[in-house]
Design an enzyme around this catalytic site. Sequence first.
Site, short mmCIF file in Angstrom:
data_model
loop_
_atom_site.label_atom_id
_atom_site.label_comp_id
_atom_site.label_asym_id
_atom_site.label_seq_id
_atom_site.Cartn_x
_atom_site.Cartn_y
_atom_site.Cartn_z
N ASP A 206 4.43 -77.17 -7.05
CA ASP A 206 5.88 -77.42 -6.62
C ASP A 206 6.89 -77.50 -7.58
O ASP A 206 7.37 -78.74 -7.80
CB ASP A 206 5.65 -78.40 -5.64
CG ASP A 206 7.19 -78.62 -4.88
OD1 ASP A 206 7.95 -77.98 -4.98
OD2 ASP A 206 7.17 -79.97 -4.18
N PHE B 78 3.54 -80.62 -10.79
CA PHE B 78 4.92 -81.15 -10.41
C PHE B 78 4.69 -82.04 -9.37
O PHE B 78 5.40 -81.71 -8.17
CB PHE B 78 5.95 -80.01 -10.16
CG PHE B 78 5.87 -79.09 -11.16
CD1 PHE B 78 6.84 -79.18 -12.16
CD2 PHE B 78 5.37 -77.75 -11.29
CE1 PHE B 78 6.98 -78.09 -13.20
CE2 PHE B 78 5.39 -76.99 -12.49
CZ PHE B 78 6.47 -77.01 -13.32
N CYS C 159 11.93 -74.21 -3.98
CA CYS C 159 13.10 -74.50 -3.17
C CYS C 159 14.18 -73.28 -3.82
O CYS C 159 15.24 -73.28 -3.64
CB CYS C 159 13.88 -75.79 -3.50
SG CYS C 159 13.71 -76.10 -5.37
N GLN D 289 11.41 -85.17 0.09
CA GLN D 289 12.10 -84.05 0.64
C GLN D 289 12.98 -84.37 1.63
O GLN D 289 12.96 -85.86 2.20
CB GLN D 289 10.87 -83.52 1.57
CG GLN D 289 9.58 -82.95 0.96
CD GLN D 289 10.13 -81.57 0.23
OE1 GLN D 289 10.94 -81.20 0.53
NE2 GLN D 289 9.21 -81.52 -0.76
N CYS E 39 28.98 -86.29 10.95
CA CYS E 39 28.02 -85.18 10.36
C CYS E 39 27.07 -85.07 11.45
O CYS E 39 26.47 -86.01 11.69
CB CYS E 39 27.61 -85.44 9.32
SG CYS E 39 26.64 -84.44 8.38
#
Length: 404
Positions: free
Chosen positions: A336, A268, A362, A241, A141
């Site tokens: 967030d 958050f 996101c 993250q 990967c």
Amino acid sequence: MATLTITRLGHQGDGIAEGPVFVPRTLPGEVVEGDVAGGRMAAPRIITPSDQRIKAPCPHYRNCGGCAVQHAREEFVTDWKQDILRHALSAQGIEAPFRAPHISPLHSRRRASFAGRRLRNGALVGFHARASDVLTAVPDCMILHPALIAALPMLEDLTAREGSRKGELTLSLTISEAGLDLAVTGGKAPDGPVRATLGQWAGQAGLARLAWEGEVIAQEQPPFHTIGRARVTPPPGAFLQATKPAEAALQAAVADAVGPASQVADLFAGCGTFALTLAERAEIHAIESDGAMLHALDAGWRQAVGLKRITTQTRDLFRNPVLPEDLARFDAVVIDPPRAGAEAQAKALANSRVPVIAAVSCNPVTFARDAKVLIQGGYRLNWVQVVDQFRFSPHVELAAQFVR
């Protein structure tokens, strides 16, 4: 058999032809041929390729579902991700300047959730094909950090020992600064013999921590992460993250958005990705629904040197948003939220007098929805920045600044 021309790329990375017909791993302008069923051409043959098409660099791309657009040039993918955000904003009647995007480097992803299935002889650990229960091993990967790749045989060994041929283990592996941190779900109940076996295995594997079905089975040393001046040990499986470069990019964007504020609410807050860096110059009130994550944040702050005061509050901001009168003492807010966005909290912020809001998201669609609420409440969207830490995927993260 149908012949179609791809007119655009959808939000999930599929090419879209008139109909609409969704065609995976194609690009705008390409002519494709194949059978169409249920509005989808599952196995297209490329008749006329786009000049943006390249040979996918990863040998697993054909079968792995982790990436969606390795067949396109990097510049095209970056523009496409920015267009996803631009179109989401435009749908809400919003325009904003775009800052230069951040793109995390290859081999930088520090956490991943693998699926593990015991076989008649051994085990298979990897990622699912898209919309499928077919597993693909990913020893080469290009996204994962080398330390995660090196750990795959260890995960296969654990799956062969403790997995089931009837189901799958979910193996969430994170690189901490003390070693590998593994959280497993989908396995057998951790009774006494299972705990003993797993504890011995974790010691032999050299893990910093092993959690099984939410219970810490073994911990050689706390799996910590440095955030600013603090060391934080998140609870097992907690959100971080995906890459350190992206984390740094988001922290820099948030710090720039907040500016010289001295009293900041971090909504958050998680384990303190933003609170612990902003506390170098401002007092922070961190709010998060997960008490274990807040405990990790607080412990990290208490052991750090040179940080201003951080207070914490466990609170469900979906059901119980911070009200305008309670926001009055802050000169900046960081927000967030998860993919669902924070519509209730956005409405409360829109009715507040907070001078500046640093937003991280996101999900461009819910971000744009909440941005419209803030703008209608008297804020201006000063800038947005795409942060691409999920290379070759349709996932888009961003940071933004709103000012009243």
